[in-house]
Design a protein around this motif. Structure first.
Motif, PDB file in Angstrom:
ATOM      1  N   SER A  47       0.691  -1.297  -0.060  1.00 67.23           N
ATOM      2  CA  SER A  47       0.087  -0.037   0.033  1.00 67.23           C
ATOM      3  C   SER A  47       0.885   1.380   0.032  1.00 67.23           C
ATOM      4  N   CYS A  48       0.326   2.216  -0.480  1.00 65.54           N
ATOM      5  CA  CYS A  48       1.185   3.415  -0.774  1.00 65.54           C
ATOM      6  C   CYS A  48       0.452   4.839   0.143  1.00 65.54           C
ATOM      7  N   ASN A  49       0.881   5.875   0.411  1.00 66.95           N
ATOM      8  CA  ASN A  49       0.152   6.698   1.280  1.00 66.95           C
ATOM      9  C   ASN A  49      -0.016   7.945   0.178  1.00 66.95           C
ATOM     10  N   CYS A  50       0.033   7.768  -1.150  1.00 67.34           N
ATOM     11  CA  CYS A  50      -0.382   8.918  -1.872  1.00 67.34           C
ATOM     12  C   CYS A  50      -1.636   8.894  -2.242  1.00 67.34           C
ATOM     13  N   GLU A  51      -2.326  10.102  -2.845  1.00 63.70           N
ATOM     14  CA  GLU A  51      -3.402  10.190  -3.101  1.00 63.70           C
ATOM     15  C   GLU A  51      -4.174   9.276  -4.050  1.00 63.70           C
ATOM     16  N   GLY A  52      -3.464   9.017  -5.235  1.00 65.40           N
ATOM     17  CA  GLY A  52      -3.875   8.192  -6.173  1.00 65.40           C
ATOM     18  C   GLY A  52      -4.094   6.755  -5.565  1.00 65.40           C
ATOM     19  N   PHE A  53      -3.320   6.273  -4.906  1.00 66.18           N
ATOM     20  CA  PHE A  53      -3.505   4.730  -4.204  1.00 66.18           C
ATOM     21  C   PHE A  53      -4.639   5.042  -3.222  1.00 66.18           C
ATOM     22  N   LEU A  54      -4.805   6.134  -2.588  1.00 64.22           N
ATOM     23  CA  LEU A  54      -6.141   6.185  -1.759  1.00 64.22           C
ATOM     24  C   LEU A  54      -7.352   6.308  -2.577  1.00 64.22           C
ATOM     25  N   ARG A  58      -4.512   1.826  -6.462  1.00 63.32           N
ATOM     26  CA  ARG A  58      -3.153   1.377  -7.064  1.00 63.32           C
ATOM     27  C   ARG A  58      -2.443   2.745  -7.708  1.00 63.32           C
ATOM     28  N   CYS A  59      -1.029   2.473  -7.827  1.00 64.25           N
ATOM     29  CA  CYS A  59      -0.366   3.818  -8.179  1.00 64.25           C
ATOM     30  C   CYS A  59       0.911   3.233  -8.663  1.00 64.25           C
ATOM     31  N   SER A  60       1.638   4.189  -9.485  1.00 63.68           N
ATOM     32  CA  SER A  60       2.952   3.799 -10.097  1.00 63.68           C
ATOM     33  C   SER A  60       3.978   3.658  -8.980  1.00 63.68           C
ATOM     34  N   HIS A  61       3.951   3.877  -7.749  1.00 67.84           N
ATOM     35  CA  HIS A  61       4.871   3.696  -6.695  1.00 67.84           C
ATOM     36  C   HIS A  61       4.676   2.227  -6.190  1.00 67.84           C
ATOM     37  N   VAL A  62       3.535   1.806  -5.975  1.00 68.97           N
ATOM     38  CA  VAL A  62       3.511   0.280  -5.646  1.00 68.97           C
ATOM     39  C   VAL A  62       3.801  -0.425  -7.017  1.00 68.97           C
TER      40      VAL A  62
HETATM   41 ZN   LIG Z   1       1.514   5.943  -4.781  1.00 74.22          ZN
END
Ligand SMILES: [Zn+2]
Length: 77
Positions: A47-54, A58-62
């Motif tokens: 899981s990521c703490n960015c807005e996209g993941f929330l 899913r997001c590019s960081h994950v």
């Molecule tokens: Zn992210």
């Protein structure tokens, strides 16, 4: 963001060495708009703490951490 675009962005993050393991199952990802923390729980779920993941779970960081983890299985030059 379409999945292939997300993957391309994630690959770019890994290639430019912006994904850094900072602990057991914890990664620092330097994104285009800030630095985010990707955490792996005991089930292996990321899981990521960015807005996209929330918003989209899913997001590019994950995705970047997944790519990096897969790369670890291979021999690095
Ligand atoms: Zn992210």
């Amino acid at each position: 963001m379409p999945v292939d675009k997300l993957y391309e962005k994630a690959k770019r993050l890994v290639e430019s060495r912006r994904v850094e393991p900072i602990g057991a199952g914890i990664y620092n990802v330097i994104g285009d708009h800030g630095t985010y923390t990707v955490v792996e729980d005991h089930t292996g779920k990321l899981s990521c703490n960015c807005e996209g993941f929330l918003k989209k779970a899913r997001c590019s960081h994950v995705a970047a951490v997944i790519i990096l983890t897969k790369m670890k299985g291979k021999k690095l030059e």
